[in-house]
Design an enzyme around this catalytic site. Structure first.
Site, mmCIF file in Angstrom:
data_model
loop_
_atom_site.group_PDB
_atom_site.id
_atom_site.type_symbol
_atom_site.label_atom_id
_atom_site.label_comp_id
_atom_site.label_asym_id
_atom_site.label_seq_id
_atom_site.Cartn_x
_atom_site.Cartn_y
_atom_site.Cartn_z
ATOM 1 C CD GLN A 25 -2.633 -1.030 2.661
ATOM 2 O OE1 GLN A 25 -2.053 -0.866 3.724
ATOM 3 N NE2 GLN A 25 -3.935 -1.162 2.579
ATOM 4 C CB VAL A 26 1.697 3.853 -2.166
ATOM 5 C CG1 VAL A 26 2.543 5.118 -2.180
ATOM 6 C CG2 VAL A 26 2.466 2.713 -2.821
ATOM 7 C CE LYS A 41 5.378 -0.586 -3.411
ATOM 8 N NZ LYS A 41 5.472 -0.476 -4.841
ATOM 9 C CG ASP A 132 6.310 -4.362 -11.687
ATOM 10 O OD1 ASP A 132 5.502 -4.595 -12.612
ATOM 11 O OD2 ASP A 132 5.948 -4.101 -10.528
HETATM 12 P P1 ATP Z 1 3.224 -2.774 -8.571
HETATM 13 O O1 ATP Z 1 2.873 -3.407 -7.280
HETATM 14 O O2 ATP Z 1 3.467 -3.769 -9.652
HETATM 15 O O3 ATP Z 1 4.288 -1.740 -8.471
HETATM 16 P P2 ATP Z 1 1.461 -0.566 -8.601
HETATM 17 O O4 ATP Z 1 2.534 0.379 -9.048
HETATM 18 O O5 ATP Z 1 0.082 -0.324 -9.094
HETATM 19 O O6 ATP Z 1 1.875 -2.039 -9.000
HETATM 20 P P3 ATP Z 1 2.249 0.232 -5.956
HETATM 21 O O7 ATP Z 1 3.657 0.380 -6.392
HETATM 22 O O8 ATP Z 1 2.012 -0.405 -4.623
HETATM 23 O O9 ATP Z 1 1.423 -0.619 -7.011
HETATM 24 O O10 ATP Z 1 1.595 1.651 -5.970
HETATM 25 C C1 ATP Z 1 0.220 1.816 -5.772
HETATM 26 C C2 ATP Z 1 -0.221 3.146 -6.301
HETATM 27 O O11 ATP Z 1 0.251 4.182 -5.433
HETATM 28 C C3 ATP Z 1 0.364 3.498 -7.667
HETATM 29 O O12 ATP Z 1 -0.402 2.959 -8.710
HETATM 30 C C4 ATP Z 1 0.322 5.012 -7.627
HETATM 31 O O13 ATP Z 1 -0.975 5.467 -8.001
HETATM 32 C C5 ATP Z 1 0.548 5.350 -6.164
HETATM 33 N N1 ATP Z 1 1.950 5.717 -5.910
HETATM 34 C C6 ATP Z 1 2.981 4.887 -5.782
HETATM 35 N N2 ATP Z 1 4.124 5.547 -5.538
HETATM 36 C C7 ATP Z 1 3.819 6.853 -5.516
HETATM 37 C C8 ATP Z 1 4.593 8.072 -5.298
HETATM 38 N N3 ATP Z 1 5.916 8.062 -5.068
HETATM 39 N N4 ATP Z 1 3.932 9.252 -5.356
HETATM 40 C C9 ATP Z 1 2.599 9.278 -5.602
HETATM 41 N N5 ATP Z 1 1.831 8.188 -5.803
HETATM 42 C C10 ATP Z 1 2.428 6.974 -5.761
HETATM 43 MG MG MG Z 2 4.369 0.454 -8.240
#
Ligand code: ATP
Ligand code: MG
Length: 641
Positions: A25-26, A41, A132
């Site tokens: 989760q971010v 994250k 990825d």
């Molecule tokens: P994966 O798990 O393959 O990376 P993902 O990128 O969809 O897939 P996460 O990396 O967990 O999953 O990120 C979830 C969401 O959080 C992203 O799709 C993005 O919308 C948001 N996010 C991630 N990092 C940031 C950041 N540094 N600043 C702003 N939003 C972010």
């Molecule tokens: Mg991601």
């Protein structure tokens, strides 16, 4: 799943969820001492604090420093929950900017591919494979640059052995055949980036379906050539993408940067390709010819009038107007009051003739009235609350109305045509609209923080600006290219809830300047409509100005890019506007006052009082009068200084 909102991880307080991926989760986090923002994250896995491999991986990721890679600021394990802290990208990801199914212009695709390839080439030189690469992991930086994220995270979670099925599902459509077979290498990232480029150019990924279907296609099925879906894609461009998508990694380009450069070269072979693939967000079928003889009548049709339009009434000018004209009445003298609205005034414009005003109010009616007499000419009631805002083109021929249904309707004022309906803001509320000073371009700003610039005749979007992180309250165009910051074309200044004032170039969507030294919301912005000389012999310049919720009024010189004035008014300043010649600056505040200043001497010229806070004001085209209105429901037309 654990919810960390309100909790503290390391030195960060987590304030809201930004998104969720397959294994994490971010959150948006705020540093407890420095108040700086970061993205935190939180991995959905548990590790023991002394797991050495995890630290080794963390070090590898933190070592990567590149202008197109998201900076990792910190790594930690809270209890047994690993988390990492990285730069927050307020503009989100390329997936959010371009939802699935969007086709992008070739020039945009080559620019994105080049930036991501630069980042990956750097990592490859460091002997790292990303694994990825997909639009979800491409963030948009403060200057619109692309930042690749999640370096090595895939590796970490894989090592941890709990790569869940959802995670694979998001990534698989981009995964190279050899990576699916467990042998990822640098060329696998090239393949993934080529799938992304394919998706942007065609509007769809080459391989879709169930997980097993995707796997078998990745392994053995050749992608459908791009030109089979979009014949306008140049053959050379198609060839480059298909080479990077070769099943055999050895048949792809030697390295990922070579792929990006080949794509750039191929796209330059054919300049007409710039026109392909515009996103389709327009409803041109809405361009209906309406039989009635007035714009007013067509507004009535569209808005499903409850009252039939009344015939326009031509009345004699009252003494006060004639007097004001002939005897140069003092500034602040009221020449007309319009009392037909029954609710707070939302928006108003003068028509090009300088005699009529179109206004809309919270009672959901559009009124056209005589500015010299205050007499009503037309009113249209709208059951669906379509009209909240109204704007007029520079030449006076077109009018746009925006409603809380998020649709913007464009009307030709002389030929009585509904030109079209713009639907790009669906699901949002449009807060502000303004026409470009020269062309038929409309800029509209919405609660999601985007500003759309689009062609009012065709509805084609030109630029969607995403520099703001909160609702955009107001915007203004630079009056001419010469008023724009040096070296730039027409620009827009916008401001809103994120407390920043941003100037940006319309054609490129590039942020030129960002002013954010006050924490208060921006309620009004304006751009001085002329290029004037500050002092004898000095070069010309132009200004942007704003009013804020804390009463701060600020102005910046856009040529020198520095603040030239700041003044704190005792009440929130909700609206600002320059006179047509740029010599006067007016602002309205929450304490019911409008003040007009001389921008050369910075002296106050007149104070005008309403019974309730004024919300909108507009100078007549000749600069002689100001019409202002707000919560007291009465619009007053008065003599400008
Ligand atoms: P994966 O798990 O393959 O990376 P993902 O990128 O969809 O897939 P996460 O990396 O967990 O999953 O990120 C979830 C969401 O959080 C992203 O799709 C993005 O919308 C948001 N996010 C991630 N990092 C940031 C950041 N540094 N600043 C702003 N939003 C972010
Ligand atoms: Mg991601």
């Amino acid at each position: 799943m654990v919810d960390y909102i309100g909790q503290r991880l390391g030195n960060y307080q987590l304030t809201r969820l930004l998104g969720e991926g397959g294994f994490a989760q971010v959150y948006l986090g705020e540093h407890i001492y420095l108040s700086t923002q970061a993205a935190i994250k939180v991995l959905n896995t548990q590790v023991a604090n002394d797991e050495g491999w995890f630290r080794t991986e963390a070090r590898t990721i933190a070592r990567l420093v590149h202008p197109n890679i998201v900076r990792v600021l910190e790594f930690g394990i809270e209890g047994s929950t690993p988390f990492l802290v990285m730069d927050y990208a307020p503009s989100g990801t390329l997936r959010q900017r371009h939802p699935r199914g969007t086709r992008l212009p070739l020039a945009t695709v080559t620019s994105y591919v080049r930036q991501v390839a630069e980042a990956l080439q750097y990592a490859h030189n460091e002997k790292l494979v990303h694994r990825d690469v997909k639009p979800e992991n491409m963030l948009v930086g403060r200057n619109n640059e692309i930042l690749l994220s999640d370096f090595g995270i895939a590796l970490i979670t894989q090592t941890m052995g709990d790569q869940g099925i959802q995670n694979v599902a998001g990534t698989l459509p981009y995964t190279a055949p050899e990576q699916i077979q467990g042998k990822p290498r640098q060329a696998s990232d090239q393949y993934s980036l080529a799938i992304v480029a394919y998706e942007w150019l065609v509007g769809d990924r080459p391989f879709n379906g169930s997980l097993t279907e995707i796997i078998s296609q990745q392994l053995a099925v050749a992608p459908l050539p791009l030109r089979a879906s979009v014949p306008t894609i140049p053959p050379a461009v198609e060839q480059v993408i298909l080479t990077a998508l070769e099943k055999d990694p050895d048949k792809r380009f030697n390295n990922i940067l070579a792929f990006a450069l080949a794509l750039e070269q191929a796209s330059q072979l054919d300049t007409s390709s710039q026109q392909i693939n515009q996103p389709v967000e327009v409803d041109l079928a809405a361009a209906t010819i309406l039989p009635s003889s007035l714009l007013a009548a067509s507004v009535a049709n569209e808005l499903s009038a409850v009252k039939p339009p009344e015939p326009p009434s031509v009345r004699q000018e009252p003494a006060s107007f004639a007097q004001a004209k002939s005897q140069a009445a003092p500034a602040g003298t009221v020449i007309a009051r319009y009392r037909e609205h029954t609710n707070a005034i939302r928006s108003l414009v003068w028509l090009a003739d300088g005699k009529r005003i179109v206004s809309v109010s919270n009672e959901k009616t559009v009124h056209v009235w005589d500015a010299t007499t205050g007499n009503k000419l037309q009113t249209y009631q709208d059951a669906s609350d379509a009209a909240r805002l109204v704007a007029r083109s520079a030449d006076g021929s077109l009018i746009a109305t925006a409603g809380s249904d998020a649709l913007i309707r464009v009307w030709n004022f002389t030929t009585n045509l509904l030109i079209g309906t713009y639907r790009g803001h669906q699901g949002q509320m449009v807060n502000a609209m303004a026409w470009s000073p020269t062309q038929q371009l409309l800029a509209s700003a919405a609660t999601d923080g985007t500003v759309h610039v689009w062609d009012a005749n065709t509805g084609q979007p030109l630029t969607i600006y995403r520099g703001h992180t909160g609702s955009v309250a107001m915007l203004a165009w630079s009056p001419s290219e010469s008023a724009s910051p040096p070296g730039h074309g027409l620009c827009i200044v916008s401001g809103g809830d994120d407390a920043s004032i941003q100037t940006w170039e319309v054609t490129t969507g590039k942020t030129i300047a960002l002013y954010r030294n006050q924490p208060a919301k921006v309620l009004g912005v304006g751009w001085s409509p002329n290029v004037y000389t500050l002092s004898p012999g000095a070069s010309t310049s132009s200004r942007v100005g704003c009013g804020r919720a804390d009463g701060m009024i600020q102005m910046w010189d856009t040529t020198a890019n520095r603040e030239v004035l700041s003044y704190r008014y005792p009440a929130p300043v909700s609206f600002v506007v320059w006179s047509p010649n740029g010599k006067r600056f007016a602002y309205a505040s929450e304490d019911k006052m409008i003040e007009v200043w001389d921008t050369m001497t910075n002296r106050k010229l007149v104070t005008f009082t309403h019974a309730s806070p004024p919300r909108v004001m507009a100078w007549s085209p000749d600069g002689k009068y100001i019409a202002s209105g707000g919560d007291d429901t009465i619009i007053q037309v008065w003599v400008a200084p």
